[in-house]
Write an enzyme that holds these catalytic residues in place. Structure first.
Site, short mmCIF file in Angstrom:
data_model
loop_
_atom_site.label_atom_id
_atom_site.label_comp_id
_atom_site.label_asym_id
_atom_site.label_seq_id
_atom_site.Cartn_x
_atom_site.Cartn_y
_atom_site.Cartn_z
N ASP A 135 10.69 19.32 -12.29
CA ASP A 135 11.45 18.16 -12.73
C ASP A 135 11.70 17.20 -11.57
OD1 ASP A 135 11.54 19.51 -15.11
OD2 ASP A 135 13.71 19.85 -15.10
N ASP A 195 8.65 22.71 -23.68
CA ASP A 195 9.15 23.19 -22.39
C ASP A 195 8.82 24.67 -22.21
OD1 ASP A 195 10.41 22.73 -19.96
OD2 ASP A 195 12.15 21.78 -20.88
#
Length: 666
Positions: free
Chosen positions: A247, A186
């Site tokens: 996302d 991430d």
């Protein structure tokens, strides 16, 4: 005669070949200059023996259902259910732990220390359990000092020092020793620290190789910087998959159709996806609260035509039979997992938001087709065989969701598609003609010049090569001045056994240069020939400036709304190829319109890209005098300040007849 010596005699062949009739023996008869000695070792001009590549990952990931609330028992329960439900047997092999597994402690040597109340026996124990079920294990980290759970805590307090910065190789070795097979990387810490995406992730890729040299294991690398660093330009072959968008679902959000469409659109980067490297539009929402059966099927259709990773996010232990059947439909999964490894591309949009996508499948004359209705009413949508790169001869059509044959149809197929839904098909027809180009040199990674595009657009390129080694070899491919991409070439069995892998490449109209190069540290495959075939539904035009001889260009292949158009050296890239629609639009990337910013009508208004809205500020008239005028303002498309250098921005300006306002559509 040795193979290398034999190759010196071979001249480039540019021949029109019907792929439906291709066979290795037949191809050997293509026009060539024969030496006096026999050519027993010389390959055919183009092999038709396709080799399968690594498919997109399939599995389950913890975030969308459990957020940070994961522990040994949760993961064991989900792994058990993945097997008992039949999901594992259908191909869902990865069990991926997302954020929340680690609370941020390291020992004096910098090694990760975990809470054994949450993970009895440590992380190796949970990886071993996952493996005992015949599954693969995935884990999560951040490239910065802090993970996303520090900046955006959900079900557990913010935990500091959960990132891997300063410990790249150490942590990767740790993950490998624990037995993990996959790691999601991430970028929350990376964003806060303003780390450069490309250099950071490439450093992690190198650290992964170094860790593997120590442990003998290797991790699948999932880059998750949300497309902010334009990874489709550089990540292929460094990462195995890379996120192309934000996302799809934030904490405590309900599933959202608009985000599903957004992530789908932003993942359409076809030149980057091939030979086991994959654009990633994020985990799936299939089976979550708020998702109907129809919406679940739409989601699967979108991700399948993309060839996207299929990482389910629903709770396996409480999954309904209906959801399981949607996730495991074998014909839908076969489209996603097709061994040719290519992405689907948009090939038609005759009416705004009634779209046709085609995906080249393995074999000959095989396509997957998605008819997508993004409107609020049911509508008929037509797929034309010619748009897919097939001839107009009759083709058979099968519905992947119902697993029934629709019949045989000449030229095209039309069916009704419900509102905000898709029909997913497979089509078996006759491959259209292609052009073949054979290497004339002894180079293993040659340059092919004069690769001709009858029009600008996305082309199917089959690469004939040999790899006599036991592992995949790598080379880079670059078309004209575009970005170069790493390509994987799996073993072919021997140095004289030739197979093909496929890529989608963007070619300019006219002559193109396709250059291969050796990857540092990797033995190169022996690349012998190309076969290039048009996918006519992707065709467009370049807008070439009369004053500059440069093309209208969207910088660095970005898709961000509001990006100002510029001029740049013409390369034939997708960011320089525009489709003229019957509505008067100039569309780039298949879904972004050239736009007068904020509906401006004054001199100096920026010319940008924006989602197509059918607004008059997105409609243009191409005039016989070479000017292009905006239909709202009547002003001309203009290279600002009459400049001709790369990077000159485009604006609207009063038409004045100067050459910086004149364009040739090629």
């Amino acid at each position: 005669m040795s193979h290398t010596a034999a190759r010196r005699w071979i001249r480039r062949v540019t021949a029109q070949v019907l792929a439906a009739g291709l066979a290795v023996a037949g191809l050997a008869s293509l026009d060539r200059q024969e030496p006096s000695a026999p050519l027993a070792a010389e390959p055919a001009a183009v092999s038709t023996n396709q080799i399968g590549v690594t498919p997109p990952p399939m599995g389950w990931a913890s975030w969308n259902s459990f957020f940070s609330s994961i522990d040994h028992n949760v993961i064991k329960q989900q792994a058990d259910a993945l097997v008992s439900s039949g999901m594992a047997a259908a191909g869902y092999k990865y069990v991926n732990l997302d954020d929340g597994w680690w609370q941020g402690d390291r020992d004096a040597n910098g090694n990760i220390v975990v809470d054994e109340n949450l993970w009895p026996g440590g992380m190796k124990a949970i990886a071993d359990y996952i493996h005992s079920k015949g599954l693969k294990a995935g884990i999560y980290t951040d490239v910065g000092k802090q993970g996303c759970g520090y900046y955006f805590p959900t079900t557990r307090p913010a935990a500091p020092n959960t990132g891997m910065e300063g410990h790249y190789q150490q942590d990767l070795e740790t993950f490998q020793r624990w037995g993990f097979d996959y790691v999601k990387l991430d970028f929350c810490g990376g964003r806060v620290e303003k780390l450069d995406q490309e250099s950071t992730y490439k450093a992690i890729s190198a650290a992964n190789e170094a860790a593997s040299a120590v442990t003998g294991r290797k991790l699948v690398l999932s880059f998750c910087e949300w497309g902010t660093g334009l990874p489709w330009n550089w990540a292929t072959g460094y990462g195995d998959l890379w996120r192309t968008s934000d996302d799809i679902l934030f904490f405590q959000q309900t599933p959202d159709l608009a985000k599903m469409y957004r992530n789908f659109d932003q993942a359409l980067q076809p030149a980057a996806q091939h030979t086991g490297y994959v654009n990633d539009p994020d985990m799936m929402m299939v089976g979550l609260n708020g998702m109907t059966a129809q919406r679940n099927r739409l989601h699967m259709s979108l991700w399948s035509i993309l060839g996207a990773p299929l990482l389910a996010g629903n709770n396996m232990a409480t999954m309904t039979t209906e959801t399981r059947d949607i996730l495991t439909n074998p014909e839908v999964l076969a489209i996603n997992q097709d061994p040719r490894g290519l992405q689907g591309v948009k090939v038609a949009e005759d009416t705004r938001n009634l779209q046709v996508y085609g995906k080249v499948l393995s074999g000959t004359g095989k396509r997957a087709v998605m008819l997508l209705n993004r409107t609020g009413s049911a509508a008929n949508i037509t797929v034309r065989w010619a748009d897919l790169g097939l001839t107009t001869a009759s083709a058979t059509v099968r519905n992947a969701w119902t697993r029934t044959d629709a019949g045989s149809f000449a030229t095209s197929y039309t069916t009704s598609v419900p509102a905000n839904d898709a029909v997913l098909l497979t089509v078996s027809g006759t491959e259209a003609t292609g052009s073949t180009y054979e290497d004339t040199t002894t180079a293993t990674t040659p340059t092919f010049t004069g690769v001709t595009g009858a029009s600008a657009g996305t082309k199917l390129v089959d690469i004939t090569y040999a790899n006599g080694g036991s592992t995949a070899r790598k080379a880079t491919i670059q078309v004209n001045g575009q970005y170069f991409y790493r390509v994987d070439f799996p073993p072919t069995g021997s140095a004289t056994t030739y197979r093909t892998v496929s890529v989608l490449a963007h070619l300019a109209k006219g002559a193109n240069t396709v250059k291969f190069a050796t990857v540092s540290g990797s033995t190169a495959p022996d690349i012998d020939a190309l076969r290039v075939q048009n996918i006519p539904g992707t065709d467009g035009v370049a807008l070439k400036g009369t004053a500059s001889n440069r093309c209208v260009d969207i910088d660095k292949n970005t898709y961000v709304n509001g990006t100002q158009a510029q001029i740049w050296d013409c390369s034939g890239g997708r960011n320089e190829t525009f489709t003229q629609t019957s509505r008067g639009e100039l569309v780039v990337y298949g879904n972004k319109c050239l736009d007068a910013d904020n509906s401006g009508t004054t001199n100096g208004t920026k010319v940008i890209i924006w989602d197509c809205t059918n607004g008059t500020n997105q409609k243009w008239t191409v005039n016989s005098n070479g000017t292009i005028t905006n239909n709202l303002s009547g002003l001309c498309l203009d290279a600002s300040n009459a400049a001709t250098a790369n990077g000159t921005k485009l604006i609207l300006w009063t038409c004045n007849g100067q050459n910086n306002q004149k364009w040739t559509l090629t």
